[in-house]
Motif scaffolding. Structure first.
Motif, mmCIF file in Angstrom:
data_model
loop_
_atom_site.group_PDB
_atom_site.id
_atom_site.type_symbol
_atom_site.label_atom_id
_atom_site.label_comp_id
_atom_site.label_asym_id
_atom_site.label_seq_id
_atom_site.Cartn_x
_atom_site.Cartn_y
_atom_site.Cartn_z
ATOM 1 N N SER A 94 0.853 -1.210 0.000
ATOM 2 C CA SER A 94 0.000 0.000 0.000
ATOM 3 C C SER A 94 0.881 1.250 0.000
ATOM 4 O O SER A 94 0.591 2.244 0.666
ATOM 5 C CB SER A 94 -0.942 -0.006 1.216
ATOM 6 O OG SER A 94 -0.207 0.072 2.429
ATOM 7 N N ARG A 132 -8.695 -4.186 -3.388
ATOM 8 C CA ARG A 132 -9.611 -4.508 -2.304
ATOM 9 C C ARG A 132 -10.715 -5.452 -2.806
ATOM 10 O O ARG A 132 -11.042 -6.435 -2.165
ATOM 11 C CB ARG A 132 -10.220 -3.204 -1.768
ATOM 12 C CG ARG A 132 -10.971 -3.386 -0.446
ATOM 13 C CD ARG A 132 -11.878 -2.187 -0.166
ATOM 14 N NE ARG A 132 -11.230 -0.905 -0.322
ATOM 15 C CZ ARG A 132 -10.582 -0.263 0.653
ATOM 16 N NH1 ARG A 132 -10.480 -0.817 1.853
ATOM 17 N NH2 ARG A 132 -10.053 0.930 0.427
ATOM 18 N N GLN A 147 -0.697 -5.147 5.558
ATOM 19 C CA GLN A 147 -0.305 -4.198 4.495
ATOM 20 C C GLN A 147 1.012 -3.558 4.897
ATOM 21 O O GLN A 147 1.355 -3.484 6.068
ATOM 22 C CB GLN A 147 -1.389 -3.152 4.269
ATOM 23 C CG GLN A 147 -1.602 -2.199 5.432
ATOM 24 C CD GLN A 147 -2.467 -1.005 5.047
ATOM 25 O OE1 GLN A 147 -2.497 -0.588 3.880
ATOM 26 N NE2 GLN A 147 -3.163 -0.422 6.035
ATOM 27 N N GLN A 191 1.728 -3.151 8.900
ATOM 28 C CA GLN A 191 0.534 -3.075 9.739
ATOM 29 C C GLN A 191 -0.307 -4.327 9.546
ATOM 30 O O GLN A 191 -0.567 -4.745 8.418
ATOM 31 C CB GLN A 191 -0.298 -1.831 9.366
ATOM 32 C CG GLN A 191 -1.557 -1.672 10.215
ATOM 33 C CD GLN A 191 -2.450 -0.580 9.682
ATOM 34 O OE1 GLN A 191 -3.019 -0.707 8.598
ATOM 35 N NE2 GLN A 191 -2.553 0.519 10.426
ATOM 36 N N SER A 192 -0.728 -4.923 10.696
ATOM 37 C CA SER A 192 -1.614 -6.088 10.634
ATOM 38 C C SER A 192 -3.048 -5.603 10.494
ATOM 39 O O SER A 192 -3.564 -4.905 11.366
ATOM 40 C CB SER A 192 -1.468 -6.940 11.893
ATOM 41 O OG SER A 192 -2.423 -7.990 11.897
ATOM 42 N N VAL A 193 -3.689 -5.960 9.364
ATOM 43 C CA VAL A 193 -5.099 -5.605 9.165
ATOM 44 C C VAL A 193 -5.966 -6.509 10.042
ATOM 45 O O VAL A 193 -6.817 -6.026 10.777
ATOM 46 C CB VAL A 193 -5.485 -5.735 7.687
ATOM 47 C CG1 VAL A 193 -6.952 -5.367 7.478
ATOM 48 C CG2 VAL A 193 -4.582 -4.846 6.822
ATOM 49 N N ALA A 230 -13.519 -5.960 7.385
ATOM 50 C CA ALA A 230 -12.208 -5.421 7.736
ATOM 51 C C ALA A 230 -11.444 -4.967 6.507
ATOM 52 O O ALA A 230 -10.728 -3.949 6.529
ATOM 53 C CB ALA A 230 -11.410 -6.478 8.501
ATOM 54 N N ILE A 231 -11.583 -5.700 5.395
ATOM 55 C CA ILE A 231 -10.878 -5.321 4.155
ATOM 56 C C ILE A 231 -11.470 -4.037 3.582
ATOM 57 O O ILE A 231 -10.748 -3.148 3.085
ATOM 58 C CB ILE A 231 -10.953 -6.470 3.137
ATOM 59 C CG1 ILE A 231 -10.093 -7.648 3.635
ATOM 60 C CG2 ILE A 231 -10.489 -6.021 1.757
ATOM 61 C CD1 ILE A 231 -10.232 -8.906 2.802
ATOM 62 N N ASP A 283 -12.742 -1.661 5.212
ATOM 63 C CA ASP A 283 -12.356 -0.535 6.072
ATOM 64 C C ASP A 283 -10.869 -0.219 5.999
ATOM 65 O O ASP A 283 -10.380 0.689 6.691
ATOM 66 C CB ASP A 283 -12.718 -0.852 7.531
ATOM 67 C CG ASP A 283 -14.233 -0.918 7.756
ATOM 68 O OD1 ASP A 283 -14.971 -0.368 6.905
ATOM 69 O OD2 ASP A 283 -14.659 -1.541 8.752
ATOM 70 N N LEU A 284 -10.141 -0.939 5.181
ATOM 71 C CA LEU A 284 -8.682 -0.794 5.107
ATOM 72 C C LEU A 284 -8.294 0.570 4.524
ATOM 73 O O LEU A 284 -8.808 0.995 3.483
ATOM 74 C CB LEU A 284 -8.118 -1.925 4.235
ATOM 75 C CG LEU A 284 -6.614 -1.969 3.999
ATOM 76 C CD1 LEU A 284 -5.874 -2.115 5.317
ATOM 77 C CD2 LEU A 284 -6.272 -3.133 3.074
#
Length: 581
Positions: A43, A56, A79, A85-87, A102-103, A105-106
């Motif tokens: 990202s 996404r 990402q 960062q752990s999603v 959750a994806i 809202d990434l």
């Protein structure tokens, strides 16, 4: 990279569908099996917003093609740009809807491209058991999918090799400006199956379709047309049938039949084939021994409460009781007659020295009570007294105290162990001077009641026994000696009456001394005991003298008649000899 025109028409039509629809309509239901899957998403700032949105949608569509669950495929997403960062980790969600939320809202990080750092995080953190990865011994595949659009700003080859060495299978997906050399350095072999390069984010669904094909096996069993009688098992591009335990597959490879377990089991009586294996039941009256095949006559004596006093003998479907030689089976068919119901004054001298030890002293008391069981204990029948000796002598109970076997046995069990030394000579003296006195319950000598002394010892005496052993026999006491363990044979013979073979018993161990019982029982019983119902009278009384005279005259008359008969025969023989001359 091959162009769009080289793809078959079906694939081109598929590409025109929305990403999520394409991945879900790729054929029959996909069955992936257990897997720990982590997506490593680039990202960085080079990924433009609409491109990130395309990625996404690609992730959401790919999720919908997988069997997601705690015991199926676990999914985690991280990402990275200049940091990682752990999603959500592998342990976070078991429902596809929660993962999609959750994806969606990434939010992208939009910084540099530290791909090596992301791989290291995936190896050390994302695939740890703490984050939800299954333990190595469960042998669940670990798969990482790295999606990037540029050249890494750090080194990837070494850390990727470490990840692969730890069992992580790596797919490297490059978009647009991605460096092919870096993709090949990251991916697992064979590279042509693990390295994908697409022209733009719009074409990333091509990887999705190929990746789905790599992970998914068509679940032909789920289609319901397999025809398997018991179980259908998927295999790559096909399936096969399997039978339940205890069944075997028929020639049609679909139906099952029960295995004839008896075809390879030799049962003596009969065989019954069961799912658990062949069983060999025996006919009535027989038992199955540990070998599970042969049959043996049932030992009813071990399987029922037979109640035999001495010995039980199995006879087919029944059993019978036996008595030792010299004893008769009573009317109840179980008990044996007592010791001729004779009259005996019996004094037991029991060694209570330290060498006997408490646990063995309890065995001695049990042994004494087994002797008591055999005797007709009563004031008119057998009287029993017990003396314990060690460094001193103690009368536990005298001859005249108890009138029943139950009372004697209870008193024996209550005897307390003395310990200390072994003064056998002192015990013999006590027996001669006190135990057989009328004051202690012994019957007067004029009644001719047998007096029996039984000495029980486990070692050498610490004092002289010769004088009082001899004195006991001079007093008319029939002496028996029972030795155990370290008892001295010479002393046992010195204590016992003659012949020693009938009056001395020995056992090497306290636990095995019960075999001495039968010898003692037969020996202690008087050869000519007076019947229990007979009145004991003094031979000096007038009635006794008259009775003795009558018996004597009767015997003399019988002898006179026999002598006359013999004389007549001799005269006849002499006449015959004279005639022949």
């Amino acid at each position: 990279m091959r162009g769009l025109l080289s793809w078959p028409l079906a694939t081109l039509l598929l590409l025109l569908q929305p990403w999520e629809t394409q991945l879900q309509s790729a054929g029959p239901r996909c069955h992936t099996g257990p897997m720990d899957l982590v997506f490593v998403i680039d990202s960085s700032r080079s990924v433009r917003p609409f491109e990130f949105e395309t990625m996404r949608q690609f992730l959401v569509g790919l999720l919908r093609s997988l069997d997601v669950g705690r015991n199926a495929t676990r999914v985690g997403v991280i990402q990275y740009s200049s940091q990682v960062q752990s999603v959500f980790p592998l342990r976070a969600f078991s429902r596809r809807e929660d993962m999609e939320r959750a994806i969606r809202d990434l939010v992208p990080l939009a910084q540099g491209t530290m791909t090596g750092l992301a791989i290291q995080y995936a190896m050390n953190v994302a695939f740890s058991e703490a984050e939800g990865a299954r333990a190595p011994e469960e042998r669940v595949p670990r798969v990482a999918v790295i999606v990037t659009d540029g050249r890494p700003q750090d080194r990837v080859a070494e850390v990727a090799a470490q990840a692969r060495a730890r069992g992580i299978e790596i797919y490297a997906v490059g978009v647009q400006r991605a460096d092919v050399g870096s993709l090949r350095a990251m991916a697992s072999p064979p590279l042509d199956e693990h390295v994908f390069l697409v022209e733009s984010f719009d074409r990333i669904q091509e990887f999705g379709l190929q990746f789905q094909g790599r992970l998914c096996a068509i679940d032909l069993c789920a289609e319901g047309a397999h025809g398997c009688e018991h179980h259908c098992v998927n295999s790559p591009g096909s399936y096969f049938c399997r039978c339940r335990l205890g069944y075997v597959l028929q020639q049609d490879q679909r139906s099952c039949r029960v295995i004839d377990q008896c075809s390879f089991r030799n049962c003596q009586h009969e065989c019954v084939s069961t799912l658990a294996g062949p069983q060999c039941p025996c006919r009535e009256g027989y038992d199955l021994p540990p070998d599970g095949k042969s049959c043996q006559v049932k030992d009813l004596c071990n399987g029922v409460d037979h109640g035999c006093e001495f010995q039980c003998v199995s006879e087919g479907l029944s059993y019978r009781c036996l008595c030792p030689e010299g004893r008769q089976l009573q009317a109840d068919g179980k008990s044996c007659n007592r010791c001729r119901e004779g009259h005996v004054d019996l004094v037991l001298l029991v060694d209570g020295s330290k060498s006997v030890r408490p646990q063995n002293f309890e065995l001695v008391k049990r042994f004494v009570n087994q002797i008591v069981d055999f005797l007709d204990v009563s004031p008119e029948g057998t009287r029993i007294g017990l003396v314990q000796f060690s460094s001193r002598v103690r009368t536990e109970f005298p001859l005249g105290r108890y009138g029943t076997a139950a009372e004697v046995k209870q008193a024996v069990l209550a005897v307390e162990y003395m310990e200390r030394g072994t003064m056998t000579g002192l015990a013999l003296r006590h027996m001669v001077e006190h135990s057989f006195s009328e004051a202690q319950g012994a019957r007067p000598r004029v009644l001719n009641v047998p007096r029996v002394g039984l000495v029980f010892t486990d070692g050498r005496s610490q004092d002289d026994i010769s004088v009082w052993a001899a004195r006991a026999k001079e007093e008319g006491i029939v002496m028996y000696a029972v030795g155990v363990g370290k008892a001295v044979e010479e002393e046992l013979r010195q204590i016992a009456s003659e012949p020693a073979e009938l009056h001395v018993s020995y056992s090497p161990d306290f636990s095995t001394m019960t075999h001495l019982l039968e010898n003692l029982k037969g020996s202690i019983c008087p050869e000519e005991g007076i019947s229990a119902g007979t009145e004991l009278r003094s031979p000096c009384e007038c009635e006794s003298l008259v009775e003795f005279q009558d018996r004597t005259l009767g015997a003399l008359e019988s002898l006179t008649q026999k002598l006359a008969h013999l004389t007549a025969r001799l005269e006849n023989l002499e006449n015959q000899l004279a005639t022949r001359k």
